[in-house]
Design a protein around this motif. Structure first.
Motif, PDB file in Angstrom:
ATOM      1  N   ASP A 120       1.058  -1.358  -0.072  1.00  0.00           N
ATOM      2  CA  ASP A 120       0.144   0.142  -0.161  1.00  0.00           C
ATOM      3  C   ASP A 120       0.850   1.309   0.048  1.00  0.00           C
ATOM      4  OD1 ASP A 120      -2.717  -1.146  -0.107  1.00  0.00           O
ATOM      5  OD2 ASP A 120      -2.631  -1.490   2.071  1.00  0.00           O
ATOM      6  N   GLN A 121       2.114   1.066   0.268  1.00  0.00           N
ATOM      7  CA  GLN A 121       3.104   2.201   0.096  1.00  0.00           C
ATOM      8  C   GLN A 121       2.946   3.208  -1.210  1.00  0.00           C
ATOM      9  OE1 GLN A 121       7.198   1.664   2.212  1.00  0.00           O
ATOM     10  NE2 GLN A 121       6.516  -0.452   1.402  1.00  0.00           N
ATOM     11  N   ALA A 122       3.011   4.345  -0.965  1.00  0.00           N
ATOM     12  CA  ALA A 122       3.124   5.387  -1.965  1.00  0.00           C
ATOM     13  C   ALA A 122       4.520   5.137  -2.657  1.00  0.00           C
ATOM     14  CB  ALA A 122       2.983   6.467  -1.802  1.00  0.00           C
ATOM     15  N   TYR A 123       4.631   5.060  -3.987  1.00  0.00           N
ATOM     16  CA  TYR A 123       5.867   5.216  -4.699  1.00  0.00           C
ATOM     17  C   TYR A 123       6.799   4.113  -4.374  1.00  0.00           C
ATOM     18  CZ  TYR A 123       4.445   9.618  -6.289  1.00  0.00           C
ATOM     19  OH  TYR A 123       3.716  10.633  -6.971  1.00  0.00           O
ATOM     20  N   LEU A 124       6.081   2.802  -4.238  1.00  0.00           N
ATOM     21  CA  LEU A 124       6.884   1.571  -4.052  1.00  0.00           C
ATOM     22  C   LEU A 124       7.410   1.072  -5.089  1.00  0.00           C
ATOM     23  CD1 LEU A 124       7.536  -0.742  -1.822  1.00  0.00           C
ATOM     24  CD2 LEU A 124       5.293  -1.810  -2.706  1.00  0.00           C
ATOM     25  N   TRP A 125       6.747   1.375  -6.077  1.00  0.00           N
ATOM     26  CA  TRP A 125       7.425   0.625  -7.611  1.00  0.00           C
ATOM     27  C   TRP A 125       7.583   1.834  -8.461  1.00  0.00           C
ATOM     28  CZ3 TRP A 125       8.735  -3.592  -5.846  1.00  0.00           C
ATOM     29  CH2 TRP A 125       7.750  -4.423  -5.046  1.00  0.00           C
ATOM     30  N   HIS A 132       5.168  -6.074 -11.667  1.00  0.00           N
ATOM     31  CA  HIS A 132       4.964  -7.318 -12.029  1.00  0.00           C
ATOM     32  C   HIS A 132       5.898  -8.302 -11.745  1.00  0.00           C
ATOM     33  CE1 HIS A 132       2.770  -5.211 -15.821  1.00  0.00           C
ATOM     34  NE2 HIS A 132       1.774  -5.155 -14.546  1.00  0.00           N
ATOM     35  N   ALA A 133       7.220  -7.990 -11.688  1.00  0.00           N
ATOM     36  CA  ALA A 133       8.256  -9.157 -11.107  1.00  0.00           C
ATOM     37  C   ALA A 133       7.833  -9.377  -9.778  1.00  0.00           C
ATOM     38  CB  ALA A 133       9.540  -8.279 -11.352  1.00  0.00           C
ATOM     39  N   ALA A 134       7.530  -8.059  -8.895  1.00  0.00           N
ATOM     40  CA  ALA A 134       7.309  -8.479  -7.447  1.00  0.00           C
ATOM     41  C   ALA A 134       6.152  -9.844  -7.381  1.00  0.00           C
ATOM     42  CB  ALA A 134       6.723  -7.414  -6.749  1.00  0.00           C
ATOM     43  N   HIS A 246       1.263   7.722  -8.052  1.00  0.00           N
ATOM     44  CA  HIS A 246       1.511   7.592  -6.505  1.00  0.00           C
ATOM     45  C   HIS A 246       1.272   6.075  -5.888  1.00  0.00           C
ATOM     46  CE1 HIS A 246      -2.702   8.836  -6.919  1.00  0.00           C
ATOM     47  NE2 HIS A 246      -3.003   7.984  -6.022  1.00  0.00           N
ATOM     48  N   ALA A 247       0.598   5.348  -6.371  1.00  0.00           N
ATOM     49  CA  ALA A 247       0.352   3.945  -5.904  1.00  0.00           C
ATOM     50  C   ALA A 247      -0.108   2.900  -6.857  1.00  0.00           C
ATOM     51  CB  ALA A 247      -0.517   3.980  -4.676  1.00  0.00           C
ATOM     52  N   PHE A 248       0.320   1.805  -6.665  1.00  0.00           N
ATOM     53  CA  PHE A 248       0.001   0.581  -7.426  1.00  0.00           C
ATOM     54  C   PHE A 248      -0.965  -0.341  -7.115  1.00  0.00           C
ATOM     55  CE2 PHE A 248       0.281  -3.299 -10.299  1.00  0.00           C
ATOM     56  CZ  PHE A 248       0.672  -2.598 -11.401  1.00  0.00           C
ATOM     57  N   THR A 249      -2.004  -0.631  -7.747  1.00  0.00           N
ATOM     58  CA  THR A 249      -3.055  -1.531  -7.190  1.00  0.00           C
ATOM     59  C   THR A 249      -3.152  -2.916  -7.804  1.00  0.00           C
ATOM     60  OG1 THR A 249      -4.456   0.195  -6.354  1.00  0.00           O
ATOM     61  CG2 THR A 249      -5.428  -1.711  -6.608  1.00  0.00           C
ATOM     62  N   GLU A 341      16.775  -6.649  -8.500  1.00  0.00           N
ATOM     63  CA  GLU A 341      16.776  -7.546  -9.845  1.00  0.00           C
ATOM     64  C   GLU A 341      16.211  -6.771 -10.826  1.00  0.00           C
ATOM     65  OE1 GLU A 341      15.064 -11.190  -8.810  1.00  0.00           O
ATOM     66  OE2 GLU A 341      16.815 -12.039  -7.497  1.00  0.00           O
ATOM     67  N   HIS A 342      15.336  -5.755 -10.537  1.00  0.00           N
ATOM     68  CA  HIS A 342      14.702  -4.824 -11.651  1.00  0.00           C
ATOM     69  C   HIS A 342      15.119  -3.267 -11.207  1.00  0.00           C
ATOM     70  CE1 HIS A 342      12.643  -8.722 -13.011  1.00  0.00           C
ATOM     71  NE2 HIS A 342      12.689  -9.009 -11.948  1.00  0.00           N
ATOM     72  N   PRO A 343      16.368  -3.143 -11.478  1.00  0.00           N
ATOM     73  CA  PRO A 343      16.468  -1.602 -11.192  1.00  0.00           C
ATOM     74  C   PRO A 343      16.001  -0.926 -12.518  1.00  0.00           C
ATOM     75  CG  PRO A 343      18.510  -2.607 -12.179  1.00  0.00           C
ATOM     76  CD  PRO A 343      17.418  -3.586 -11.895  1.00  0.00           C
ATOM     77  N   THR A 344      15.760   0.595 -11.988  1.00  0.00           N
ATOM     78  CA  THR A 344      15.235   1.428 -13.134  1.00  0.00           C
ATOM     79  C   THR A 344      16.288   1.802 -14.035  1.00  0.00           C
ATOM     80  OG1 THR A 344      15.534   3.342 -11.321  1.00  0.00           O
ATOM     81  CG2 THR A 344      13.500   2.522 -11.441  1.00  0.00           C
ATOM     82  N   LYS A 345      15.988   2.386 -15.026  1.00  0.00           N
ATOM     83  CA  LYS A 345      16.908   2.619 -16.066  1.00  0.00           C
ATOM     84  C   LYS A 345      17.897   3.739 -15.553  1.00  0.00           C
ATOM     85  CE  LYS A 345      13.998   1.722 -20.229  1.00  0.00           C
ATOM     86  NZ  LYS A 345      13.700   2.364 -21.344  1.00  0.00           N
ATOM     87  N   GLY A 346      19.134   3.638 -15.677  1.00  0.00           N
ATOM     88  CA  GLY A 346      20.237   4.359 -15.091  1.00  0.00           C
ATOM     89  C   GLY A 346      20.848   4.202 -13.982  1.00  0.00           C
ATOM     90  N   GLU A 347      20.420   2.992 -13.089  1.00  0.00           N
ATOM     91  CA  GLU A 347      20.779   2.673 -11.781  1.00  0.00           C
ATOM     92  C   GLU A 347      21.903   1.656 -12.148  1.00  0.00           C
ATOM     93  OE1 GLU A 347      18.263   1.802  -8.599  1.00  0.00           O
ATOM     94  OE2 GLU A 347      16.532   2.442  -9.593  1.00  0.00           O
TER      95      GLU A 347
END
Length: 347
Positions: A120-125, A132-134, A246-249, A341-347
């Motif tokens: 339920d956290q904001a900005y978790l992904w 999806h990987a989670a 802000h959140a993913f459901t 295992e699934h970093p954002t681009k640039g990390e």
């Protein structure tokens, strides 16, 4: 003589009746035996969304693929619009074995699996790939174990409504534009903390009250997937959409243990394969519906705004730190593993 003939006639009639009964009985037994061999297993799946939603399309795809992969031996009937109860009620029925298949947003499942509040956290992904990987990986493993242990259900898929954005009467282009805005959220401490950190005034409210509250000015904004702005008519009273993301459901789909045991072992893999093909397809349906909604909403005069999400994310992280939001170590480790295992681009 007449009596003897009458007696013989009665005997003949009686024998004929017995013979007919035996024939019907034998035929009936044959049909029953044959029916048992070819009997189709039928399950009911409850969803609260209507037939125009990506959720329904995904559920229907699950049903179609299961039917195909089991050669017609397992049929899923999708019942829409909450006809079999709201999300919480359907989960309870499924847990008790009184409903075959239920679906509910991840936040609803925290009533039984409190560890799931980490989702339920904001900005978790930061993107769909991580989200999806989670559930396709370590977080999904924890959800499935906890659902069986605590609810006696088997998770068979993950539908979703994806990232949520902000719909408002006035344009929200920067974080400062949130200041003083009354916005409807779910009764969710993490979502509410996010908008508080932006400077807004979050108000928990039942979903079916949102349109009227916007119309009457009780609230200035709401938040959900973009496709909902179109399907629920919010565009009539909110002419601005801000990509707050802000959140993913998630909307996990569960089958009762009672129903699961009706599936022959030689069909369990095929059943699960069909379910997976269906819920993975829903991810694309959702994207298509959101893209379509943007096009239609623009035609209706709705304007779309990008916002500095890094600034929003930073504000929420600070708020979460001050509120001392802490999560179950195993679940936190699974989330951290997914991000690593699934970093954002640039990390």
């Amino acid at each position: 003589m007449a009596r003897q003939r009458a007696g013989k006639i009665k005997q003949v009639i009686a024998l004929m009746l017995v013979s007919i009964l035996l024939v019907f009985s034998a035929t009936g037994c044959g049909k029953t035996s044959s029916a048992k061999k070819e009997e189709q297993i039928v399950f009911r799946m409850a969803i609260v969304d209507g037939e125009a939603s990506p959720i329904y399309k995904g559920a229907k795809k699950m049903a179609d693929e299961v039917l195909k992969k089991t050669n017609g031996r397992i049929k899923i009937v999708v019942v829409t619009g909450g006809a079999l109860g709201d999300e919480r009620g359907s989960v309870e029925l499924c847990s008790q074995g009184d409903l075959d298949i239920a679906s509910a947003a991840n936040s609803v499942l925290t009533n039984w699996i409190p560890e799931m509040n980490i989702l339920d956290q904001a900005y978790l992904w930061e993107n769909e790939e991580q989200a999806h990987a989670a559930v396709d990986g370590p977080v999904g493993d924890l959800i499935e174990k906890a659902a069986y242990d605590k609810l006696n259900v088997h998770v068979i898929g993950y539908l979703e409504s994806g990232f949520r954005d902000t719909f408002s009467k006035k344009p929200i282009k920067t974080m400062s534009d949130y200041k003083g805005i009354k916005i409807r959220t779910m009764q969710n401490q993490y979502h509410m903390a996010a908008f508080q950190s932006f400077g807004a005034m979050p108000t928990a409210m039942a979903y079916n009250e949102v349109f009227t509250a916007l119309q009457q000015g009780t609230i200035d904004a709401c938040e959900n997937a973009v496709s909902n702005c179109l399907s629920n008519g919010y565009y009539e009273v909110t002419k601005n959409v801000t990509y707050s993301h802000h959140a993913f459901t998630y909307v996990p789909v569960m089958i009762s243990d009672k129903a699961w045991k009706k599936i022959p072992k030689d069909l369990q893999d095929e059943f699960m394969e069909g379910c997976k093909e269906g819920y993975v397809a829903e991810r694309q349906y959702l994207k298509e519906e959101n893209d379509k909604a943007v096009t239609e909403l623009k035609k209706k005069g709705v304007k779309f705004w990008n916002i500095d999400m890094d600034q929003l994310r930073k504000a929420y992280k600070q708020e979460a730190k001050e509120k001392n939001f802490i999560f179950d170590p195993k679940w936190q480790a699974a989330v951290d593993q997914t991000i690593k295992e699934h970093p954002t681009k640039g990390e």
